[in-house]
Design an enzyme around this catalytic site. Structure first.
Site, PDB file in Angstrom:
ATOM      1  N   LYS A 197       0.829  -1.216   0.000  1.00 14.25           N
ATOM      2  CA  LYS A 197       0.000   0.000   0.000  1.00 14.25           C
ATOM      3  C   LYS A 197       0.859   1.260   0.000  1.00 14.25           C
ATOM      4  O   LYS A 197       0.636   2.195  -0.769  1.00 14.25           O
ATOM      5  CB  LYS A 197      -0.925   0.009   1.210  1.00 14.25           C
ATOM      6  N   ASP A 244      -6.826   2.131   1.157  1.00 16.26           N
ATOM      7  CA  ASP A 244      -6.674   2.264   2.605  1.00 16.26           C
ATOM      8  C   ASP A 244      -8.029   1.990   3.253  1.00 16.26           C
ATOM      9  O   ASP A 244      -8.974   1.561   2.578  1.00 16.26           O
ATOM     10  CB  ASP A 244      -6.122   3.657   2.974  1.00 16.26           C
TER      11      ASP A 244
END
Ligand code: SF4
Length: 221
Positions: free
Chosen positions: A120, A138
């Protein structure tokens, strides 16, 4: 949501959040990478409150890599998991100097070779650098996409693939920011403000109105 509704969704989000961008404050690639690493499990506000002192004392990878761990820990102490992040930043700064000539690497593989940089974080950095078309997921992207019916999977990686499959790669970067902004301001985790939401006629979850919607979090894997 059909194709026409998805186009309408993008249009409305663009009207609502023109020129979307990260809410982290950074002035160069070095500051971007450090800020994104610090922002894991931490609010952007707390990161933004902390980084001015950090960047004043350690303005690049070279100075950060030669920092003393306790000094670094002291500055980033307000950040969640500051001890682990301080270790990661120190090690990463050394590696960037040694392996990448002091410049933030621009591929997923290279970024992920740095301690503290997972998929991420690497996706967010590549996205901001414009080095790759990515759609980092997220907690906000995960929750809002699922409520909007754009995804149904229970892991971040699968949700990312589900969303990407429905939109042109050219819209991924903005969509990432729009879903985050919408999640922070309107489609809040515990009490989504459906009554104020410009997407409520497109959203399958809007029928729940002002009632709290079950808090949905991704599985770790
Ligand atoms: S209508 Fe409600 S659940 Fe749907 S996106 Fe808007 S705030 Fe979120």
């Amino acid at each position: 949501m059909n194709q026409g509704e998805k186009s309408e969704l993008l249009h409305r989000l663009e009207q609502l959040y023109p020129a979307p961008q990260s809410e982290l404050n950074f002035a160069n690639d070095y500051q971007l990478l450090v800020s994104v690493v610090l922002s894991a499990q931490c609010t952007d506000k707390k990161v933004n409150d902390t980084t001015p002192e950090l960047f004043a004392k350690f303005p690049d990878f070279r100075t950060l890599g030669s920092a003393r761990l306790p000094a670094l820990e002291k500055i980033i102490r307000p950040i969640n998991y500051y001890r682990t992040k301080a270790k990661h930043l120190l090690a990463s700064a050394k590696l960037v100097e040694k392996n990448f000539g002091g410049k933030v690497p621009r591929t997923m593989e290279e970024l992920r070779s740095l301690p503290g940089v997972g998929q991420k974080t690497a996706n967010v950095v590549l996205n901001e650098l414009g080095a790759a078309q990515t759609l980092p997921v997220d907690t906000h992207v995960f929750r809002v996409a699922r409520r909007l019916g754009l995804a149904s999977a229970d892991t971040v990686a699968k949700v990312e693939e589900e969303i990407k499959a429905q939109f042109n790669a050219g819209s991924w970067r903005d969509l990432h920011h729009w879903l985050i902004l919408h999640g922070r301001r309107i489609c809040k985790a515990r009490t989504p403000l459906c009554g104020k939401c410009v997407l409520n006629d497109l959203c399958p979850s809007a029928q729940l109105g002002a009632e709290p919607i079950a808090l949905i979090r991704p599985k770790a894997r």
